[in-house]
Design a protein around this motif. Structure first.
Motif, PDB file in Angstrom:
ATOM      1  N   PRO A  11       5.724  15.357  65.871  1.00 58.37           N
ATOM      2  CA  PRO A  11       5.350  15.520  64.453  1.00 58.37           C
ATOM      3  C   PRO A  11       5.704  16.898  63.872  1.00 58.37           C
ATOM      4  O   PRO A  11       5.766  17.054  62.658  1.00 58.37           O
ATOM      5  CB  PRO A  11       3.829  15.348  64.455  1.00 58.37           C
ATOM      6  N   LEU A  12       5.965  17.879  64.724  1.00 63.06           N
ATOM      7  CA  LEU A  12       6.274  19.237  64.258  1.00 63.06           C
ATOM      8  C   LEU A  12       7.728  19.415  63.834  1.00 63.06           C
ATOM      9  O   LEU A  12       8.035  20.335  63.077  1.00 63.06           O
ATOM     10  CB  LEU A  12       5.971  20.257  65.367  1.00 63.06           C
ATOM     11  N   VAL A  13       8.611  18.568  64.331  1.00 65.60           N
ATOM     12  CA  VAL A  13      10.046  18.795  64.179  1.00 65.60           C
ATOM     13  C   VAL A  13      10.667  17.862  63.133  1.00 65.60           C
ATOM     14  O   VAL A  13      10.109  16.832  62.790  1.00 65.60           O
ATOM     15  CB  VAL A  13      10.776  18.646  65.528  1.00 65.60           C
ATOM     16  N   ASP A  14      11.864  18.247  62.656  1.00 64.17           N
ATOM     17  CA  ASP A  14      12.614  17.419  61.707  1.00 64.17           C
ATOM     18  C   ASP A  14      13.439  16.337  62.414  1.00 64.17           C
ATOM     19  O   ASP A  14      13.788  15.339  61.805  1.00 64.17           O
ATOM     20  CB  ASP A  14      13.561  18.288  60.874  1.00 64.17           C
ATOM     21  N   TYR A  15      13.757  16.563  63.681  1.00 60.82           N
ATOM     22  CA  TYR A  15      14.583  15.622  64.449  1.00 60.82           C
ATOM     23  C   TYR A  15      13.811  15.152  65.689  1.00 60.82           C
ATOM     24  O   TYR A  15      14.106  15.585  66.809  1.00 60.82           O
ATOM     25  CB  TYR A  15      15.901  16.281  64.874  1.00 60.82           C
ATOM     26  N   PRO A  16      12.823  14.260  65.517  1.00 60.87           N
ATOM     27  CA  PRO A  16      12.006  13.841  66.663  1.00 60.87           C
ATOM     28  C   PRO A  16      12.798  13.066  67.721  1.00 60.87           C
ATOM     29  O   PRO A  16      12.412  13.035  68.885  1.00 60.87           O
ATOM     30  CB  PRO A  16      10.927  12.962  66.039  1.00 60.87           C
ATOM     31  N   GLY A  17      13.921  12.495  67.333  1.00 60.51           N
ATOM     32  CA  GLY A  17      14.751  11.773  68.305  1.00 60.51           C
ATOM     33  C   GLY A  17      15.412  12.692  69.314  1.00 60.51           C
ATOM     34  O   GLY A  17      15.846  12.244  70.380  1.00 60.51           O
ATOM     35  N   ASP A  18      15.504  13.973  68.991  1.00 60.97           N
ATOM     36  CA  ASP A  18      16.146  14.940  69.888  1.00 60.97           C
ATOM     37  C   ASP A  18      15.166  15.610  70.850  1.00 60.97           C
ATOM     38  O   ASP A  18      15.574  16.443  71.655  1.00 60.97           O
ATOM     39  CB  ASP A  18      16.854  16.028  69.075  1.00 60.97           C
ATOM     40  N   VAL A  19      13.889  15.256  70.781  1.00 59.53           N
ATOM     41  CA  VAL A  19      12.894  15.852  71.669  1.00 59.53           C
ATOM     42  C   VAL A  19      13.046  15.248  73.061  1.00 59.53           C
ATOM     43  O   VAL A  19      13.005  14.031  73.231  1.00 59.53           O
ATOM     44  CB  VAL A  19      11.457  15.626  71.140  1.00 59.53           C
ATOM     45  N   ARG A  20      13.224  16.093  74.050  1.00 60.06           N
ATOM     46  CA  ARG A  20      13.368  15.652  75.444  1.00 60.06           C
ATOM     47  C   ARG A  20      12.420  16.462  76.317  1.00 60.06           C
ATOM     48  O   ARG A  20      12.335  17.680  76.187  1.00 60.06           O
ATOM     49  CB  ARG A  20      14.793  15.876  75.953  1.00 60.06           C
ATOM     50  N   VAL A  21      11.723  15.778  77.206  1.00 64.07           N
ATOM     51  CA  VAL A  21      10.843  16.438  78.165  1.00 64.07           C
ATOM     52  C   VAL A  21      11.227  15.941  79.548  1.00 64.07           C
ATOM     53  O   VAL A  21      11.219  14.745  79.812  1.00 64.07           O
ATOM     54  CB  VAL A  21       9.351  16.126  77.884  1.00 64.07           C
ATOM     55  N   GLU A  22      11.585  16.875  80.411  1.00 60.90           N
ATOM     56  CA  GLU A  22      11.954  16.530  81.785  1.00 60.90           C
ATOM     57  C   GLU A  22      11.022  17.249  82.745  1.00 60.90           C
ATOM     58  O   GLU A  22      10.689  18.411  82.543  1.00 60.90           O
ATOM     59  CB  GLU A  22      13.402  16.928  82.058  1.00 60.90           C
ATOM     60  N   MET A  23      10.610  16.539  83.779  1.00 63.06           N
ATOM     61  CA  MET A  23       9.697  17.113  84.759  1.00 63.06           C
ATOM     62  C   MET A  23      10.481  17.583  85.980  1.00 63.06           C
ATOM     63  O   MET A  23      11.362  16.884  86.476  1.00 63.06           O
ATOM     64  CB  MET A  23       8.661  16.062  85.195  1.00 63.06           C
ATOM     65  N   ASP A  24      10.166  18.791  86.428  1.00 61.57           N
ATOM     66  CA  ASP A  24      10.783  19.375  87.618  1.00 61.57           C
ATOM     67  C   ASP A  24       9.647  19.770  88.554  1.00 61.57           C
ATOM     68  O   ASP A  24       8.902  20.703  88.280  1.00 61.57           O
ATOM     69  CB  ASP A  24      11.612  20.593  87.210  1.00 61.57           C
TER      70      ASP A  24
END
Length: 77
Positions: A11-24
């Motif tokens: 909800p904070l960003v203009d391009y929510p489709g580009d949000v990526r979260v990867e777990m390491d």
């Protein structure tokens, strides 16, 4: 945890489709690498890092003692 981070950031960003979260995952820590559109980087970090600090605080609280591993969030350019 990954879904929590996405729920906070999208909800904070203009391009929510580009949000990526990867777990390491390592022996004693879990690192969540957060990647957003370069135009949204300032919105996720915020003035003097306040938004990023707030996101980290929420995630650290939700993680608690995640199986004895420390949880970190890294915001990737």
């Amino acid at each position: 945890m990954k879904q929590l981070i996405e729920t906070i950031v999208k909800p904070l960003v203009d391009y929510p489709g580009d949000v990526r979260v990867e777990m390491d995952e390592h022996d004693n820590r879990i690192i969540y690498n957060l990647s957003v559109n370069p135009d949204d980087m300032g919105k996720v970090i915020g003035k003097q890092g306040r938004v990023a600090k707030a996101i980290r605080t929420i995630v650290y609280s939700a993680a608690g003692s995640h199986h004895g591993k420390k949880v970190y969030i890294a915001i990737i350019d």
